[in-house]
Design a protein around this motif. Structure first.
Motif, PDB file in Angstrom:
ATOM      1  N   ILE A 166       0.836  -1.202   0.000  1.00 58.61           N
ATOM      2  CA  ILE A 166       0.000   0.000   0.000  1.00 58.61           C
ATOM      3  C   ILE A 166       0.868   1.248   0.000  1.00 58.61           C
ATOM      4  N   LYS A 167       0.375   2.301  -0.656  1.00 61.71           N
ATOM      5  CA  LYS A 167       1.009   3.608  -0.598  1.00 61.71           C
ATOM      6  C   LYS A 167      -0.085   4.633  -0.311  1.00 61.71           C
ATOM      7  N   LEU A 168       0.047   5.333   0.800  1.00 57.14           N
ATOM      8  CA  LEU A 168      -0.972   6.286   1.234  1.00 57.14           C
ATOM      9  C   LEU A 168      -0.515   7.722   0.977  1.00 57.14           C
ATOM     10  N   THR A 181      -9.760   8.012   4.651  1.00 57.07           N
ATOM     11  CA  THR A 181     -10.566   7.549   3.516  1.00 57.07           C
ATOM     12  C   THR A 181      -9.734   6.688   2.572  1.00 57.07           C
ATOM     13  N   ALA A 182      -8.472   7.053   2.383  1.00 62.77           N
ATOM     14  CA  ALA A 182      -7.591   6.255   1.527  1.00 62.77           C
ATOM     15  C   ALA A 182      -7.420   4.844   2.081  1.00 62.77           C
ATOM     16  N   VAL A 183      -7.337   4.740   3.396  1.00 66.21           N
ATOM     17  CA  VAL A 183      -7.264   3.413   4.007  1.00 66.21           C
ATOM     18  C   VAL A 183      -8.564   2.650   3.772  1.00 66.21           C
ATOM     19  N   ARG A 184      -9.685   3.333   3.900  1.00 67.94           N
ATOM     20  CA  ARG A 184     -10.982   2.667   3.692  1.00 67.94           C
ATOM     21  C   ARG A 184     -11.077   2.091   2.278  1.00 67.94           C
ATOM     22  N   TYR A 185     -10.658   2.878   1.280  1.00 68.28           N
ATOM     23  CA  TYR A 185     -10.685   2.387  -0.100  1.00 68.28           C
ATOM     24  C   TYR A 185      -9.742   1.204  -0.278  1.00 68.28           C
ATOM     25  N   ALA A 186      -8.624   1.216   0.427  1.00 71.67           N
ATOM     26  CA  ALA A 186      -7.633   0.158   0.283  1.00 71.67           C
ATOM     27  C   ALA A 186      -8.089  -1.167   0.886  1.00 71.67           C
ATOM     28  N   VAL A 187      -8.947  -1.105   1.908  1.00 69.41           N
ATOM     29  CA  VAL A 187      -9.335  -2.335   2.611  1.00 69.41           C
ATOM     30  C   VAL A 187     -10.750  -2.794   2.260  1.00 69.41           C
ATOM     31  N   GLU A 188     -11.517  -1.948   1.596  1.00 76.20           N
ATOM     32  CA  GLU A 188     -12.933  -2.246   1.350  1.00 76.20           C
ATOM     33  C   GLU A 188     -13.106  -3.554   0.567  1.00 76.20           C
ATOM     34  N   GLY A 189     -13.916  -4.432   1.095  1.00 77.45           N
ATOM     35  CA  GLY A 189     -14.245  -5.682   0.420  1.00 77.45           C
ATOM     36  C   GLY A 189     -13.153  -6.727   0.471  1.00 77.45           C
ATOM     37  N   LYS A 190     -12.095  -6.495   1.243  1.00 78.01           N
ATOM     38  CA  LYS A 190     -10.983  -7.436   1.290  1.00 78.01           C
ATOM     39  C   LYS A 190     -10.947  -8.191   2.612  1.00 78.01           C
ATOM     40  N   ASP A 191     -10.515  -9.426   2.535  1.00 79.77           N
ATOM     41  CA  ASP A 191     -10.260 -10.227   3.729  1.00 79.77           C
ATOM     42  C   ASP A 191      -8.762 -10.150   3.990  1.00 79.77           C
ATOM     43  N   LEU A 192      -8.369  -9.219   4.841  1.00 77.91           N
ATOM     44  CA  LEU A 192      -6.957  -8.903   5.009  1.00 77.91           C
ATOM     45  C   LEU A 192      -6.221  -9.967   5.816  1.00 77.91           C
TER      46      LEU A 192
END
Length: 398
Positions: free
Chosen positions: A254-256, A275-286
């Motif tokens: 990731i690059k924020l 918000t950038a973090v939210r877009y990066a993690v949305e819908g993912k099983d981290l």
């Protein structure tokens, strides 16, 4: 001067008895008694502080915390005494919005002789206003019952003073000084031309940095409070790549953004970073490794912005002393980043960091601020109307 100090700005109920010998800011201080009740476990299921619960818990724990602080200071003696009907009515009226607190205060008073207290200092803002009012009205009630002056102080001034407090004395700070105040509710740069002369020269335009830490923690499924959890994961990632190119590995995940890094002013913004973090993690099983990477990059981004803006302020205002204060100043990565940078690039600027035990909300810092403002203290009859709680109280207006 013996100062009983009360802090209820958020989710910590804290009461201290601090003895000051001499005048501010050259006094010597002794912490005679110190009691704190944390509500973290109560609010954890809500993912943050629930104001109504915070208010209720303050009302329930203020008397026990006061008793503990006074006992620790050997300043409490059991002795039956009578409170007049008129005074009882006044106390009940004052505390009518805090169910059960008037009864606790009156029972405590009737069972103990008045302690040797010269001043009562209480946080009057900023903070959660319902929580603040509990502490303010409790302080007024004690002032009436003990006939002791009361002073309402600024929570953020307490953080500033705690950062330059050695445990016995305040540092001989060289002015102009700059304070970076970072907490769940604040991210601001305060220029200090002298004690009690404050000017806000930069602030967040949206989320405070501590708020952003907590919001990102929730996005990663981490428990409240989120700041320490983010830091834990970030450090685990750094430890894994201690002997490698950390940024190379981070960029694989990731690059924020670094919000407002080149804006030219001294303001901050952390909403976009969250918000950038939210877009990066949305819908993912981290995976755990992905969570560590995101936490690390978020912490890096926040620290980089805070450091860059602070450096700009130091240069623009010919700063001689830099004071970090507020709960986020307990963050170890941030402390090390600022320490390394200013020791290397600005060795002429003295950096002050609070003892970690005094970085989060506490009542010792309220005693220090109370001593600084002792000349503004009011006797109970006046304090009833003059001292008010203000959730948005600004240090720059003190």
């Amino acid at each position: 001067m013996k100062i009983l100090s009360i802090e209820t700005s958020c989710d910590e109920t804290a009461v201290s008895l601090v003895e000051a010998s001499g005048d501010f800011p050259s006094a010597t201080y002794q912490i005679r008694g110190n009691a704190l009740f944390s509500q973290v476990d109560i609010h954890r299921e809500y993912g943050g502080v629930f104001p109504a619960l915070a208010k209720r818990e303050h009302a329930a724990t203020l008397v026990p915390m006061t008793i503990k602080a006074l006992k620790d200071a050997d300043n409490l003696e059991e002795s039956a005494q009578k409170v007049s009907t008129e005074t009882k009515a006044k106390i009940k009226k004052l505390l009518e919005r805090e169910p059960g607190l008037a009864e606790k205060v009156l029972d405590f008073t009737e069972q103990h002789s008045n302690p040797e207290i010269d001043l009562i200092a209480v946080t009057a803002g900023p903070g959660l206003e319902p929580a603040l009012w509990v502490g303010v009205n409790f302080a007024k009630a004690l002032g009436i019952l003990w006939n002791t002056p009361v002073v309402g102080v600024n929570h953020m001034e307490g953080h500033v003073l705690a950062s330059v407090f050695s445990g016995e004395k305040l540092a001989d700070v060289q002015f102009p000084a700059l304070s970076l105040l970072i907490s769940g509710g604040h991210t601001e740069l305060i220029k200090i031309s002298d004690w009690q002369h404050y000017e806000k020269i930069g602030q967040t335009r949206d989320d405070a940095v501590g708020e952003a830490f907590d919001k990102v923690a929730r996005l990663l499924g981490l428990p409240y409070p989120g700041g320490p959890e983010i830091s834990r994961l970030a450090q685990e990632f750094r430890n894994n790549y201690l002997n490698n190119d950390l940024n190379h590995y981070l960029n694989n995940y990731i690059k924020l953004p670094r919000p407002m890094l080149e804006s030219g002013d001294l303001d901050f913004s952390f909403s976009g970073l969250k918000t950038a973090v939210r877009y990066a993690v949305e819908g993912k099983d981290l995976s755990e490794k992905e969570k560590q990477a995101i936490a690390c990059e978020f912490e890096n981004a926040a620290a980089e912005v805070l450091l860059k803006k602070t450096e700009q302020a130091v240069n623009e205002h010919d700063i001689k002393s830099l004071i970090l204060g507020g709960g986020v100043s307990a963050n170890q990565y941030l402390r090390q980043t600022f320490t390394d940078f200013f020791q290397t690039e600005y060795p002429e600027v003295t950096l002050y960091l609070p003892d970690p035990k005094l970085s989060t909300d506490n009542s010792v810092m309220i005693a220090l601020a109370g001593h600084a403002r002792a000349k503004s203290a009011l006797l109970p009859a006046t304090a009833i109307s003059e001292i008010v709680a203000s959730g948005n109280r600004s240090l720059a207006e003190e």
